[in-house]
Design a protein around this motif. Structure first.
Motif, PDB file in Angstrom:
ATOM      1  N   VAL A  39       0.826  -1.212   0.000  1.00  0.00           N
ATOM      2  CA  VAL A  39       0.000   0.000   0.000  1.00  0.00           C
ATOM      3  C   VAL A  39       0.859   1.261   0.000  1.00  0.00           C
ATOM      4  CG1 VAL A  39      -1.833  -1.200   1.242  1.00  0.00           C
ATOM      5  CG2 VAL A  39      -0.185   0.154   2.527  1.00  0.00           C
ATOM      6  N   GLU A  41       0.518   5.852  -1.356  1.00  0.00           N
ATOM      7  CA  GLU A  41      -0.053   6.806  -2.304  1.00  0.00           C
ATOM      8  C   GLU A  41       0.446   6.527  -3.719  1.00  0.00           C
ATOM      9  OE1 GLU A  41      -0.316  10.997  -0.082  1.00  0.00           O
ATOM     10  OE2 GLU A  41       1.550   9.957   0.310  1.00  0.00           O
ATOM     11  N   SER A  42      -0.204   7.133  -4.700  1.00  0.00           N
ATOM     12  CA  SER A  42       0.254   7.029  -6.079  1.00  0.00           C
ATOM     13  C   SER A  42       1.684   7.561  -6.171  1.00  0.00           C
ATOM     14  CB  SER A  42      -0.657   7.833  -7.012  1.00  0.00           C
ATOM     15  OG  SER A  42      -1.960   7.309  -7.008  1.00  0.00           O
ATOM     16  N   GLU A 180      -4.123  -3.079  -8.257  1.00  0.00           N
ATOM     17  CA  GLU A 180      -5.379  -2.311  -8.174  1.00  0.00           C
ATOM     18  C   GLU A 180      -6.509  -3.047  -8.904  1.00  0.00           C
ATOM     19  OE1 GLU A 180      -5.705   0.241  -6.349  1.00  0.00           O
ATOM     20  OE2 GLU A 180      -3.840   1.354  -6.216  1.00  0.00           O
ATOM     21  N   HIS A 213      -4.239   1.206  -2.944  1.00  0.00           N
ATOM     22  CA  HIS A 213      -4.204   2.327  -2.006  1.00  0.00           C
ATOM     23  C   HIS A 213      -5.436   2.295  -1.110  1.00  0.00           C
ATOM     24  CE1 HIS A 213      -6.609   3.776  -5.423  1.00  0.00           C
ATOM     25  NE2 HIS A 213      -7.307   4.410  -4.499  1.00  0.00           N
ATOM     26  N   LEU A 254      -2.392   7.495   6.876  1.00  0.00           N
ATOM     27  CA  LEU A 254      -3.241   6.794   5.914  1.00  0.00           C
ATOM     28  C   LEU A 254      -4.481   6.226   6.596  1.00  0.00           C
ATOM     29  CD1 LEU A 254      -0.617   4.783   3.787  1.00  0.00           C
ATOM     30  CD2 LEU A 254      -1.860   6.835   3.091  1.00  0.00           C
TER      31      LEU A 254
END
Length: 336
Positions: A39, A41-42, A180, A213, A254
């Protein structure tokens, strides 16, 4: 012994703005039959890590500077293209983010599925078509025989994602990388896809690397979680331990940004200050330091290594790259 072992993997991209180290010294292991959540962020390096493992990084501009990816005692990074092709899609499969761009719009679903079995299993058209229809039925697609004659644009987003899962599982891989897998799908279809993956894993014993994410997906699917930030692992641990007591301020941030069913609706969600760093111009010391509320002077100069977390309540080994993590900001739900 782990089924898959990644050791000190480092991937660089040479760009007009300078060298970008998208993955920096990442190491982890995957056991048989487990689900490992990755996991962040982009831009944190999740997808690049797994594309590098599969030999799918375009070189140039990508460069694998160092590292090993050991599978059955063989380093995938040192295999010849033909040897890697024999493994890819056969023993190690990948579900890509967007099925509309992953599927060839000019070929029918049947042509694309049959190709997998013709290449890896040497099956003839009739035998391959039978197995492809069975695979589509396994992933919950109705009237699978007729779907083989359709083109990708004739299927819904959820159907296309199921086709990608069926394709990835056609050869009964030992390792499935799901990048994803529920992106851009509505909530109902997301739940169906995840339930399908869990059911197939139970029946086939496949080990899964789940890249996402979405922490809700991680909580429901994963056995262990690895958190990435700026190309590095910043925290690892069992899913229940990590959700119960996040050790890194980034992980805590997060989790704090996710709405909870039992929370007061009047409470506002927490947010992590600032924005993800520019990988071509990382700050000195800890990359998360400019966004961190518990950083110290040392964080501005010294890059923290992954170290063992001493937690008597942990059910499995935990590691965190933050010497200040035990002085957690109460705003993130930790101990002050």
């Amino acid at each position: 012994m782990a089924m898959l072992s990644v050791r000190d993997l480092t991937v660089r991209f040479d760009t007009h703005h300078g060298n970008v180290r998208a993955v920096d010294g990442v190491s982890f292991e995957l056991e048989e039959g487990e689900t490992l959540g990755l996991v962040g962020e982009s831009g944190s390096g999740k997808s690049v890590t797994n594309l590098a493992m599969m030999g799918l990084i375009p070189q140039p501009p990508g460069v694998i500077e160092k590292g090993e990816v050991l599978y059955n005692g063989r380093d995938l990074l040192k295999l010849a293209p033909r040897e890697l092709q024999a493994l890819r899609g056969n023993e190690i499969s990948m579900i890509f983010q967007d099925p509309m761009t992953s599927l060839n719009p000019l070929l029918t679903i049947g042509q694309q599925l049959r190709e997998v079995l013709e290449i890896h299993k040497g099956q003839k058209r009739r035998e391959a078509s039978k197995h492809c229809a069975e695979a589509l039925g396994d992933v919950g697609i109705p009237a699978p025989e007729s779907r083989l004659e359709q083109y990708p644009h004739e299927l819904s987003g959820g159907m296309r994602q199921r086709v990608m899962i069926a394709m990835a599982l056609l050869c009964d891989p030992r390792v499935l990388i799901a990048d994803e897998p529920t992106t851009a799908l509505d909530v109902t279809i997301q739940a169906q896809i995840l339930e399908l993956m869990k059911d197939l894993q139970k029946r086939r014993g496949t080990a899964i690397i789940l890249i996402t994410h979405d922490l809700g997906v991680v909580a429901g699917m994963s056995d262990r979680v690895h958190v990435m930030y700026a190309g590095k692992l910043v925290e690892t641990g069992g899913v229940s331990d990590l959700f119960r007591a996040p050790a890194h301020p980034y992980t805590a941030g997060l989790l704090g940004s996710v709405p909870r069913l039992n929370s007061d609706t009047s409470e506002s969600l927490l947010s992590i200050p600032g924005a993800p760093p520019d990988l071509a111009d990382l700050p000195p010391g800890c990359a998360f330091q400019p966004r961190c509320t518990i950083s110290t002077e040392a964080c501005m100069h010294t890059e923290p290594p992954l170290e063992t977390v001493l937690d008597s309540n942990s059910k499995s080994a935990r590691f965190v790259a933050c010497p200040s993590s035990m002085r957690r900001d109460p705003a993130f739900g930790g101990k002050s």
